[in-house]
Design an enzyme around this catalytic site. Structure first.
Site, PDB file in Angstrom:
ATOM      1  N   GLU A 160      57.321  -2.098 -38.994  1.00  0.00           N
ATOM      2  CA  GLU A 160      55.900  -2.039 -38.635  1.00  0.00           C
ATOM      3  C   GLU A 160      55.070  -2.900 -39.581  1.00  0.00           C
ATOM      4  O   GLU A 160      54.160  -3.614 -39.146  1.00  0.00           O
ATOM      5  CB  GLU A 160      55.400  -0.593 -38.661  1.00  0.00           C
ATOM      6  CG  GLU A 160      55.840   0.225 -37.464  1.00  0.00           C
ATOM      7  CD  GLU A 160      55.460  -0.427 -36.152  1.00  0.00           C
ATOM      8  OE1 GLU A 160      54.256  -0.734 -35.946  1.00  0.00           O
ATOM      9  OE2 GLU A 160      56.367  -0.645 -35.327  1.00  0.00           O
ATOM     10  N   GLU A 220      52.708  -6.795 -31.210  1.00  0.00           N
ATOM     11  CA  GLU A 220      53.824  -6.579 -30.285  1.00  0.00           C
ATOM     12  C   GLU A 220      54.648  -7.852 -30.087  1.00  0.00           C
ATOM     13  O   GLU A 220      55.879  -7.795 -29.992  1.00  0.00           O
ATOM     14  CB  GLU A 220      53.297  -6.059 -28.933  1.00  0.00           C
ATOM     15  CG  GLU A 220      52.516  -4.765 -29.012  1.00  0.00           C
ATOM     16  CD  GLU A 220      53.285  -3.643 -29.693  1.00  0.00           C
ATOM     17  OE1 GLU A 220      54.540  -3.667 -29.681  1.00  0.00           O
ATOM     18  OE2 GLU A 220      52.641  -2.742 -30.259  1.00  0.00           O
ATOM     19  N   HIS A 262      56.995  -8.109 -32.940  1.00  0.00           N
ATOM     20  CA  HIS A 262      58.181  -7.261 -32.761  1.00  0.00           C
ATOM     21  C   HIS A 262      59.249  -8.013 -31.967  1.00  0.00           C
ATOM     22  O   HIS A 262      60.433  -7.984 -32.297  1.00  0.00           O
ATOM     23  CB  HIS A 262      57.814  -5.980 -32.012  1.00  0.00           C
ATOM     24  CG  HIS A 262      57.391  -4.850 -32.901  1.00  0.00           C
ATOM     25  ND1 HIS A 262      58.094  -4.469 -34.023  1.00  0.00           N
ATOM     26  CD2 HIS A 262      56.328  -3.998 -32.822  1.00  0.00           C
ATOM     27  CE1 HIS A 262      57.493  -3.440 -34.592  1.00  0.00           C
ATOM     28  NE2 HIS A 262      56.416  -3.144 -33.896  1.00  0.00           N
TER      29      HIS A 262
END
Length: 295
Positions: A225, A147, A150
């Site tokens: 991803e 995360e 990201h």
């Protein structure tokens, strides 16, 4: 700044391309070129203002919407040992990625986690209580690294703006096509287009082009991803922890996130599909195995 500049360049290219394509269409149906921009310039401007404006507003409100839609509660580490470890781990990973520490939140739900926020240094990382309870610390740290990656990669901003540009395309092209079809159907002697046919074509084209736009967004999301998995491997110094986390997720019931957050969760489904925001867990694990030699 580079992403914003890239967006502006993209928008200019889109506007120019759209003008050329529309000119060719109007030439084909016999409309005078000098009428083109007077007739369609407002639509081009409105389409991009509406499409990009809606995307940017949703991005700016993303943290608030995420907290409301999942019921996530921000923690600061004073709540207990688990929360203290969670906040400290997010802080450590953020520092490694040269980011300001994001807000950290926990929400009730099946195993999942997500990141969101309009700015790299003002983001939110949230995990479910289920994933905290069912993963080892190494596995959960890998998920948090995913995360954080990201955020560091600017994926929330990029994906939202791509969606905005595609929304603008859908708005503009559907109405240009509807105008051409309804005008042609009315006949050369009547200047006004058929309003009922126009609206029917707009609805059909909005749906058809909207599906195509969604497939493009899903494809881009799947690519990001893989990048976030690789980012986690780099932050932790090895892909083995992210592989272990993905294997663990394969044995758990994946948590369902709201549509606006699906692309930024750690998992969505266990199979690859053109309609999915995530690749299959097996494909991600295979990519991480191949990534081992570059660590």
């Amino acid at each position: 700044m580079k992403r914003i500049l890239l967006l502006l360049i993209t928008n200019i290219a889109v506007l120019v391309s759209l003008g050329v394509v529309t000119s060719l269409v109007m030439m084909f149906v016999g409309a005078p070129i000098e009428q083109l921009f007077g007739e369609y310039s407002y639509l081009i401007v409105w389409g991009f203002v509406y499409g990009l404006g809606a995307a940017i507003i949703s991005l700016l409100m993303s943290k608030t919407i995420a907290k409301f839609s999942t019921g996530a509660k921000v923690v600061d580490g004073r709540e207990g040992e688990a929360e203290r470890w969670l906040v400290a781990t997010v802080d450590s990973l953020a520092r490694q990625a040269n980011l300001k520490t994001p807000e950290v939140a926990i929400y009730h739900g099946s195993a999942n986690a997500f990141a969101t926020g309009a700015f790299r240094n003002s983001a939110l990382v949230a995990v479910s209580d289920s994933i905290m309870a069912q993963m080892t610390k190494d596995e959960l740290r890998a998920v948090l690294g995913h995360e954080i990656s990201h955020i560091a990669n600017g994926d929330m901003v990029t994906l939202t703006l791509i969606q905005g540009v595609l929304n603008a395309f859908v708005i503009i092209l559907s109405r240009v096509i509807a105008h051409v079809i309804s005008s042609a159907a009315r006949g050369e002697r009547r200047r006004d287009s058929n309003p009922f046919l126009y609206m029917a074509v707009v609805w059909v084209m909005d749906l058809a082009l909207g599906i195509v736009a969604s497939l493009i967004v899903f494809w881009f999301s799947r690519k990001r991803e893989y990048a976030a998995d690789a980012g986690s491997a780099k932050l932790l110094g090895s892909p083995v922890y992210m592989i272990a986390a993905l294997r663990r997720l394969g044995n758990l019931q994946p948590g369902t996130l709201p549509d606006s957050l699906k692309a930024f969760g750690v998992t969505e489904s266990k199979r690859t599909s053109i309609w999915a925001t995530h690749p299959s867990l097996e494909d991600r694990i295979e990519a991480l195995r191949n990534f081992t030699t570059s660590i």
